[in-house]
Design a protein around this motif. Structure first.
Motif, short mmCIF file in Angstrom:
data_model
loop_
_atom_site.label_atom_id
_atom_site.label_comp_id
_atom_site.label_asym_id
_atom_site.label_seq_id
_atom_site.Cartn_x
_atom_site.Cartn_y
_atom_site.Cartn_z
N TYR A 5 8.44 -1.18 -1.30
CA TYR A 5 7.08 -0.65 -2.12
C TYR A 5 7.40 0.49 -2.56
N THR A 6 7.12 0.93 -3.78
CA THR A 6 6.72 2.23 -4.27
C THR A 6 5.38 2.50 -4.60
N ILE A 7 4.63 3.18 -4.01
CA ILE A 7 3.35 3.46 -4.06
C ILE A 7 2.82 4.44 -5.03
N VAL A 8 2.19 3.81 -6.11
CA VAL A 8 1.45 4.61 -6.79
C VAL A 8 0.17 4.87 -7.01
N ALA A 9 -0.68 3.69 -6.20
CA ALA A 9 -2.08 3.46 -6.28
C ALA A 9 -2.44 4.24 -4.97
N ASP A 10 -3.79 4.54 -4.72
CA ASP A 10 -4.20 5.04 -3.46
C ASP A 10 -4.44 3.71 -2.53
N VAL A 11 -4.19 3.95 -1.30
CA VAL A 11 -4.29 2.79 -0.27
C VAL A 11 -5.41 3.13 0.56
N VAL A 12 -6.01 1.98 0.99
CA VAL A 12 -7.11 2.36 2.21
C VAL A 12 -6.73 1.29 3.08
N ALA A 167 -13.58 -3.50 -17.12
CA ALA A 167 -15.11 -3.21 -16.46
C ALA A 167 -15.01 -2.01 -15.69
N GLY A 168 -14.01 -1.17 -15.52
CA GLY A 168 -14.19 0.31 -15.12
C GLY A 168 -14.22 0.06 -13.62
N ILE A 169 -13.45 -1.10 -13.06
CA ILE A 169 -13.33 -1.00 -11.65
C ILE A 169 -12.24 -0.54 -11.17
N LEU A 170 -12.22 0.12 -10.17
CA LEU A 170 -10.85 0.95 -9.60
C LEU A 170 -10.57 0.63 -7.98
N GLN A 171 -11.39 -0.41 -7.57
CA GLN A 171 -11.19 -0.58 -6.10
C GLN A 171 -10.91 -2.06 -6.07
N VAL A 172 -9.90 -2.65 -5.41
CA VAL A 172 -9.55 -4.04 -5.41
C VAL A 172 -9.19 -4.18 -3.75
N VAL A 173 -9.86 -5.37 -3.32
CA VAL A 173 -9.44 -5.75 -2.00
C VAL A 173 -8.52 -6.98 -1.91
N THR A 174 -7.32 -6.55 -1.17
CA THR A 174 -6.13 -7.68 -1.41
C THR A 174 -5.22 -7.49 -0.41
N ASP A 175 -4.49 -8.59 -0.16
CA ASP A 175 -3.22 -8.57 0.76
C ASP A 175 -2.05 -8.38 0.04
N ASP A 176 -2.10 -8.33 -1.24
CA ASP A 176 -1.07 -8.52 -2.03
C ASP A 176 -0.47 -7.19 -2.70
N GLY A 177 0.80 -6.81 -2.05
CA GLY A 177 1.20 -5.41 -2.21
C GLY A 177 1.61 -5.13 -3.40
N ASP A 178 1.76 -6.40 -4.47
CA ASP A 178 2.05 -5.88 -5.71
C ASP A 178 1.31 -4.86 -6.43
N ASN A 193 2.91 -3.68 6.00
CA ASN A 193 4.03 -3.28 5.19
C ASN A 193 3.55 -2.16 4.23
N VAL A 194 2.46 -2.27 3.54
CA VAL A 194 1.84 -1.71 2.56
C VAL A 194 1.47 -0.38 3.13
N ILE A 195 0.69 -0.68 4.02
CA ILE A 195 -0.19 0.51 4.61
C ILE A 195 1.06 1.64 5.35
N LYS A 196 2.19 0.92 5.91
CA LYS A 196 3.20 1.80 6.41
C LYS A 196 3.84 2.50 5.25
N ALA A 197 4.16 1.80 4.10
CA ALA A 197 4.72 2.54 3.27
C ALA A 197 3.84 3.64 2.28
N ALA A 198 2.58 3.26 2.33
CA ALA A 198 1.56 4.41 1.79
C ALA A 198 1.51 5.50 2.54
N LEU A 204 -1.71 7.14 1.59
CA LEU A 204 -2.70 6.43 2.42
C LEU A 204 -3.87 7.37 2.58
N ILE A 205 -5.25 6.90 2.35
CA ILE A 205 -6.30 8.10 2.32
C ILE A 205 -7.32 7.35 3.27
#
Length: 215
Positions: A5-12, A167-178, A193-198, A204-205
């Motif tokens: 994963y190349t992370i460009v989003a912020d991950v929680v 819709a101006g929504i910036l937060q998504v709850v998902t298990d999908d690393g894409d 895997n996403v959390i470790k990469a972030a 990772l915030i």
């Protein structure tokens, strides 16, 4: 092969995060599946047990804490597909292999069971989350295609993320690393895997830590 994963989003990391009243989440179909489908935890498809445990718990906290939840009507197509697939796999485990169309057409007595599960799940989705308007037209499809080059999403998710954007929504709850390939959003996940990469990439915030103000 592990996903790079190349992370460009912020991950929680939702395993430690507490949802806030100010949060406005779009909830991905995979989360609705684990939260509303009665047999999600007994699915014979490969999955990690954390999914049916952690995501529903986080979403219950979000509801309790008055976070805003949203769904998109297009999610019904994904959710019904996942539920029908799982119902077929459960049947196969007891009775032997059956192809998808054979399951759908040759076993009509099971169709009512599949419908009941889909209807129950979707009724819950609608009761917990507000619907975002989506109009699939040439404008939306062109914007989705523009994203396709640099944001590594599948066809459904391209429409989902563009609808979120409108819709101006910036937060998504998902298990999908894409989704971590989408800039400018926050991905709330329990995907290890996403959390470790972030964490490794500084994306990772921790929302429990107040930001340090520059002097």
């Amino acid at each position: 092969m592990a996903v790079n994963y190349t992370i460009v989003a912020d991950v929680v990391d939702i395993r430690s995060d507490i949802p806030k009243p100010s949060d406005t989440f779009w909830v991905d179909t995979n989360v609705w599946y684990w939260m509303t489908y009665t047999k999600a935890s007994v699915s014979v498809s490969p999955y990690s047990g954390y999914q049916a445990r952690i995501y529903p718990a986080y979403m219950r906290k979000a509801l309790s804490n008055k976070s805003k939840l949203h769904h998109i009507a297009l999610s019904l197509s994904e959710l019904s597909h996942l539920i029908e697939k799982t119902e077929r796999e459960i049947y196969e485990k007891a009775n032997g292999p059956v192809k998808p169309k054979e399951f759908r057409h040759n076993l009509p007595h099971l169709r009512k069971d599949v419908y009941d599960e889909v209807n129950l799940a979707w009724t819950q989705v609608k009761s917990m989350a507000s619907e975002l308007d989506i109009t699939i037209d040439s404008t939306l499809s062109d914007k989705a295609l523009d994203r396709f080059e640099t944001q590594l999403l599948d066809g459904y998710d391209l429409f989902m993320i563009e609808t979120m954007n409108r819709a101006g929504i910036l937060q998504v709850v998902t298990d999908d690393g894409d989704y971590v390939t989408v800039p400018g959003i926050q991905v709330f996940t329990a995907n290890g895997n996403v959390i470790k990469a972030a964490h490794a990439q500084g994306k990772l915030i921790d929302r429990s830590v107040a930001p340090t103000l520059a002097p």
